[in-house]
Design an enzyme around this catalytic site. Sequence first.
Site, mmCIF file in Angstrom:
data_model
loop_
_atom_site.group_PDB
_atom_site.id
_atom_site.type_symbol
_atom_site.label_atom_id
_atom_site.label_comp_id
_atom_site.label_asym_id
_atom_site.label_seq_id
_atom_site.Cartn_x
_atom_site.Cartn_y
_atom_site.Cartn_z
ATOM 1 N NE ARG A 56 -2.824 1.436 3.263
ATOM 2 C CZ ARG A 56 -2.641 1.190 4.308
ATOM 3 N NH1 ARG A 56 -3.068 -0.220 4.535
ATOM 4 N NH2 ARG A 56 -1.979 1.789 5.326
ATOM 5 C CE1 TYR A 108 -13.112 13.126 -16.564
ATOM 6 C CE2 TYR A 108 -13.119 13.113 -14.301
ATOM 7 C CZ TYR A 108 -13.401 12.659 -15.208
ATOM 8 O OH TYR A 108 -13.871 11.303 -15.125
ATOM 9 C CG ASP A 181 -6.382 17.464 -15.625
ATOM 10 O OD1 ASP A 181 -5.716 16.847 -16.245
ATOM 11 O OD2 ASP A 181 -7.475 17.052 -14.921
ATOM 12 C CE LYS A 206 -9.709 9.461 -18.904
ATOM 13 N NZ LYS A 206 -10.114 10.688 -18.514
#
Length: 386
Positions: A56, A108, A181, A206
């Site tokens: 983790r 977004y 972003d 993406k």
Amino acid sequence: MTDHRPNRRPSAETRAAQALRMIDPQTGAVVPGIEPATTFARDADYEPRQSYIYARDGGPTVERAQALIASLEEAEETLLFASGMAALVALIETVPAGAHVVAPRIMYHGGLNWLVRQQEKGRLRVSFFDQADPDDLARQIEPGATDLVWIETPTNPNWDVTDIRAAAEAAHAAGARLAADCTAAPPCTTRALDLGADYAFHSATKYLGGHSDLTAGVISCRAVDARWEELVTVRNLSGSVIAAFEAWLLIRGIRTLYVRFRQASENALAFARHFEAHPEVEAVLYPGLESHPGHAIARAQMTGGFGGMLSLMVHGSADRAKDVARFCTCFFPATSLGGVESLIEHRKAVEGPNSVVPDRLLRLSIGIEDVADLIADMEQALDRSA
Ligand SMILES: *Cc1c(COP(=O)(O)O)cnc(C)c1O
């Protein structure tokens, strides 16, 4: 002048294609391996053998993918998350309670919904700027109160372009940090940190992944500081780290990032030019077109191509726009972007009733196919829907 010295640092394109030349010391494998272990044995002194304890926190495969992206971004450090949204949520979590955040009015929709939710819960104050107005961002910043400025460029789904350097200057003058972003402008075309951003953000689902087969999010920093260490802690405590297999797939995808992005950019420009003067199309929104209001800034900060993202405003009704999306047979009628295959979507239908996106807007993600097939497909869909 081109540097031909034997010891020159390989260019970013070479570093990507060779995945930083991570040759396996035991086998000589030229492809980095995958380490799926969740736990790592300690040595005879009960100390970790390397830095690994538990997955983790990340692990060897995650670190390799992070090192590759950090190299392409010229970042001091990079952190990978299970999705773009996981990365965004983690970064927003580091904003002090009650602090002020500035973000684009059109961005977004998942990120927008998260910011609105934080505001509604009383955790943050958020001001939204008009991303199409170059002066509005600075107007929304409150010196001393604004902690984080979030920009997205080019902005989904209008592809407005925000000047990263100007945004960084405005944020820093007020004592705030800038997160960019750049999902639609991966580091092969825009390096946000070089332009002054404190954080370069991508949905690696993406372009970085590029094959529509993994979800990942990434944040890279210009300089490691206490706030960055806090982000590391948030990723650990919230359990939002990327899985080893996804990190491995991401490395595989990034090796072809440059050629994919070049081809998609070339296709998108040819497609945009073809439909720019089409009688059934009211407007083509693409930063690579001279007619686009953000073209000059895009030229300056998208040095490796304008990418494959563009939108068409069709003449007629919202139903006609939906028909065009339905009638395409080469474009997949699906959401997402940045993959090798071309996608078309009626954005308003995807975002829902609160969406501010015009209902005649079709968002296209142009892939790496033969652009003649894409143009012919759109021509027949426009014809059939007329
Ligand atoms: C897809 C996307 C996100 C969210 O990323 P996920 O990987 O889907 O969680 C954030 N910003 C932009 C611009 C995106 O396109």
